[in-house]
Enzyme design. Structure first.
Site, short mmCIF file in Angstrom:
data_model
loop_
_atom_site.label_atom_id
_atom_site.label_comp_id
_atom_site.label_asym_id
_atom_site.label_seq_id
_atom_site.Cartn_x
_atom_site.Cartn_y
_atom_site.Cartn_z
N ASP A 8 11.45 25.71 44.19
CA ASP A 8 12.80 25.40 44.67
C ASP A 8 13.72 25.60 43.48
O ASP A 8 13.72 24.81 42.55
CB ASP A 8 12.84 23.94 45.17
CG ASP A 8 14.27 23.47 45.49
OD1 ASP A 8 15.20 24.30 45.42
OD2 ASP A 8 14.44 22.29 45.81
N GLU A 187 15.91 27.58 52.43
CA GLU A 187 15.63 26.18 52.08
C GLU A 187 15.44 25.26 53.30
O GLU A 187 14.46 24.52 53.35
CB GLU A 187 16.72 25.66 51.14
CG GLU A 187 16.49 26.22 49.73
CD GLU A 187 17.75 26.33 48.89
OE1 GLU A 187 18.78 25.76 49.29
OE2 GLU A 187 17.70 26.96 47.83
#
Lengths: 622, 205
Positions: A8, A187
């Site tokens: 991430d 995401e």
């Protein structure tokens, strides 16, 4: 086969995770136990790079130093070295797109080129290069945590609403960090995978992802291991950063513009504002205090209600995006079975309240909103490794893709929210006799006119000499791959010959430029990780020794003889070690010295504050 | 598209149609749940996620195969696009004869455009009144759409019945009817979009 890791790469924080059997797990820094790596990169004038907490240490700000006086400290930009925060906001941006507020905060190499470049001393760095440093730090963290492993192949998450250029810039960052980016995953989709792995959500799921710099809303249909995105919407420049900035502007409102935007002052105020915002997630009231040398003191009370007033316009923008996503999915709020909260900004009670009101149900946040995206990236890595065979992810392209036609009109050829991978073939021909080539201008966005849309790339079809108008028939296939990135191929329908398509991206780096950066990186940067770490350790040693001698000189009376003897012994050993090359020894002694000086450093700090306050009250009285 | 023995993606035949791609017979009436199941099953086999570590040519085949599969699913899932695609397969195109407003819709289309133009210039109470008129129009147009959807479904099943009884011979009347319904739907869709845009602009202002 090498394992694939999930990353991430966030605006504020970055994390790396991996599948551990049937569960996804975030890898922590073995030394500190921290799972989060702040996405902050410092570059010293000589080119040394620091990432995370080390970079925050040298961020320009006002700080009470060990000598008891508030100083402007840190890498203040340009020749002094720079500290770059929220670099994700600059990914895929052209230099002309830099906002005026950003120009005050950083030094840019130029304001016209197709790629943003930060100027640090004699070098210029692209956003991809800076992001690559964050990726390197994560790679190193994972390899330290799992010493028998090498991190070579990764999945990186991107905001669902990232355009082609922003996605390409993220892939470039991976390549510059020496990683193979097997897949970019959106995401919110990743978050839904993390929830889906634990079978926490099923049916129609809305993922509300409000992070530090970006906002995404995705509506999915989750059924029997199939994660089908129905629609997505968002804003790649809307996040907690904006709320912090609004708070800073309110806090510093009385200061003249030139002082308010001064880097040390602004950064200090930003830290104070961020801290206050976080406190107000549980407290009802807090106080913001900033001392600006030589003798200015700002002190403001802030209630949660007031913070919410400042945050309101930003939250309203996220809700409008939610409405648009629902509309594209052809759903009404009551038809949503679950709402999932992702991203640090969803910790604000107001965000939870507004999301609950909009969807008419309490949102879920059982998985840590800071970690859920990284965990989902690891799940997707598992899918790609073939260990999660029952899962199928069907994502969409967030923005329509089109080409410029006569009169500057954008003709849409792939509509937003089309499931990817997808392809469309268009026929092109010439308008006049003997035309040598056909120019194609590819655009992305929802506006009607080409000039209002974002230019994605241009390319020429040809050569096509000696043919009458309308005779050539070139079939151009626009394919959006599973990463959401455009690939173009062309074929001459009359000859059957494949045309090479040399795409010139409107923003971002060309392949040649990346190759060049990679070569340079091998020449300079990769001198050896060991060597770099040694430099870092020596700098640390140097800094602590300098601070100590200053402390002892000015505040010696606050230090007992025993303490003095102990720290001087340690300092002597550290000064000796600093000359050598044993970086572990240097690091250990720095730590020991730090521990030994903490008690009296606190006493000195107290005394210094007291002195500062006394000085102030005397001034106020007079 | 997928090798039956080794599960790897195969080159897509140039003449593969949307029905065959999803393993469905060429019939206009389709069970959309079964269509979705088939799409997901085939998707699981051919999706690029399955071939992340394969050779570049295999990855390319998986990518183009999945793109075709998705396009086929999208085309067939929506009855309108399915009907249009069906006509296209028969060599009939709607685009040419779609310039004229279908006669029985002309009045509605004209009135709605008039109302929308009034709405743009209106303010205060008049705007509120016009707004509710336009919203009422929207309801009418939506229900007309639903009615047309039902007509389309009836046309589809008559097609399927006639195709199986005629041994595949096309019925000219059915082609004309299908075209007429589809062009009406296309018109109403545009109209709905204009109404929504008008209402949206109003809300933004």
């Amino acid at each position: 086969m090498a394992r694939i890791y999930g990353i991430d790469l966030g605006t504020t924080n970055s994390l790396i995770a991996v599948m551990d059997g049937e569960a996804a797990r975030v890898l922590a820094d073995p030394k500190t136990g921290a799972t989060i790596l702040p996405s902050v990169v410092a570059i010293a004038p000589e080119g040394e790079v620091y990432v995370g907490d080390q970079a925050i240490e040298v961020e320009p700000r006002l700080a009470l130093k060990n000598d008891g006086v508030i100083h402007a400290t840190g890498f203040s930009g340009g020749d002094m070295g720079a500290v770059i925060r929220s670099v994700k906001r600059y990914m895929g941006l052209g230099s002309s797109e830099i906002a005026p507020a950003d120009q005050a905060r950083y030094t840019f190499a130029d304001l016209t080129g197709p790629v943003v470049r930060f100027q640090v001393a004699r070098r210029a760095y692209t956003a991809s290069q800076i992001s690559a440093e964050i990726l390197r730090a994560l790679k190193q963290r994972a390899e330290t945590a799992l010493p028998s492993e090498k991190v070579e192949r990764v999945v990186i998450t991107v905001p669902a609403y990232f355009n082609d250029g922003q996605r390409q810039a993220t892939k470039d960052a991976g390549r510059l960090a020496g990683l193979e980016v097997v897949r970019l995953v959106n995401e919110p989709t990743a978050a839904s995978l993390a929830y889906g792995l634990q079978k926490l959500t099923e049916g129609r799921v809305a993922v509300y992802d409000f992070g530090g710099g970006t906002f995404d809303i995705s509506i999915l249909n989750v059924k029997g291991g199939v994660f089908e995105v129905l629609s997505t919407n968002g804003d790649t420049h809307l996040g907690g950063d904006d709320i912090d900035a609004a708070l800073v502007n309110w806090f510093l409102a009385d200061l003249p513009e030139s002082i308010r935007t001064e880097r040390h002052i602004w950064n200090s105020a930003r830290r104070i504002a961020e801290d206050a915002k976080q406190k107000l997630s549980s407290a009802e009231q807090t106080e913001l205090i900033l001392e600006i040398p030589p003798d200015l003191s700002l002190r403001e009370k802030l209630t949660r209600t007031h913070l919410e007033e400042l945050a309101k316009p930003f939250i309203a923008r996220t809700l409008e995006r939610c409405r648009l996503a629902l509309k594209d999915a052809k759903l009404e709020p009551p038809q949503i079975d679950a709402v999932v909260l992702v991203g640090g900004s969803t910790r604000m009670p107001m965000v939870r309240r507004e999301v609950a009101r909009m969807f008419g149900r309490e949102p879920l946040c059982s998985i840590n909103p800071d970690e859920v995206v990284a965990l989902g990236a690891a799940v997707q890595a598992g899918v790609l490794m073939g260990t999660q065979r029952d899962m199928l992810l069907l994502d969409v392209v967030p923005l329509s893709l089109g080409i410029e036609t006569v009169g500057g009109v954008m003709e849409r050829i792939i509509h937003r929210n089309t499931t990817i991978p997808t392809s469309v073939t268009e026929m092109f021909t010439t308008a006049v006799d003997n035309q040598t080539h056909v120019d194609v201008h590819v655009l992305q966005g929802e506006r009607e006119m080409a000039k209002d849309s974002r230019s994605l790339a241009r390319f020429k079809l040809g050569p096509l000499e000696g043919q009458p108008a309308g005779y050539p028939k070139i079939a151009v296939t626009f394919l959006i791959d599973a990463n959401g990135i455009l690939n173009v191929t062309a074929r001459d329908e009359r000859t059957g010959r494949e045309h090479s398509v040399d795409i010139k991206p409107s923003y971002g780096l060309t392949d040649d430029e990346i190759e060049k950066m990679l070569e340079e990186a091998i020449d300079l940067g990769e001198q050896d990780l060991e060597e770099r770490l040694l430099i870092v350790a020596r700098n640390d040693a140097h800094q602590i020794l300098a601070a100590l001698s200053k402390q002892l000189a000015e505040w010696g009376h606050l230090v007992s003889a025993d303490e003095r003897a102990a720290v001087e012994r340690l300092a002597g050993r550290l000064a000796e070690a600093e000359k050598g090359t044993d970086r572990e020894l240097i690091a250990k002694l720095v730590e020991d010295l730090n521990a030994a000086t903490t008690p009296f450093a606190e006493r000195i700090m107290d005394a210094a504050i007291k002195q500062a306050l006394e000085k102030k009250s005397v001034e106020e009285l007079s | 598209m997928i090798c039956a023995s080794c599960d790897s993606p195969l080159p897509v035949p140039a003449d593969l149609d949307c029905f065959s791609a999803l393993g469905f017979p060429r019939r206009l009436t389709i069970d959309t749940d079964a269509l979705e199941t088939s799409y997901h099953e085939l998707g699981r086999k051919i999706h690029p996620d399955r071939f992340a570590s394969s050779a570049p040519n295999v990855r390319a085949l998986s990518l183009s195969g999945t793109a075709l599969l998705t396009r086929s699913y999208r085309t067939l899932r929506d009855p309108v696009s399915r009907g249009l695609y069906w006509l296209e397969l028969k060599g009939e195109k709607l685009a040419e004869n779609n310039k004229n407003v279908p006669p029985d819709l002309a009045e509605t289309v004209f009135e709605v455009q008039e109302q929308l133009s009034d709405l743009r210039d209106a303010s205060g109470d008049a705007a509120i009144e016009l707004r509710s008129e336009v919203e009422q129009r929207r309801v009418e147009v939506s229900s007309a759409m639903e009615e047309l959807g039902a007509q389309l479904a009836r046309n589809f099943s008559r097609w399927d019945a006639s195709t199986s009884s005629n041994g595949g011979n096309d019925n000219r009347n059915l082609v004309a009817e299908l075209k007429a319904i589809l062009s009406k739907i296309a018109y109403l869709r545009t109209l709905l979009r204009d109404i929504d845009r008008g209402l949206e602009t109003l809300r933004a202002a």
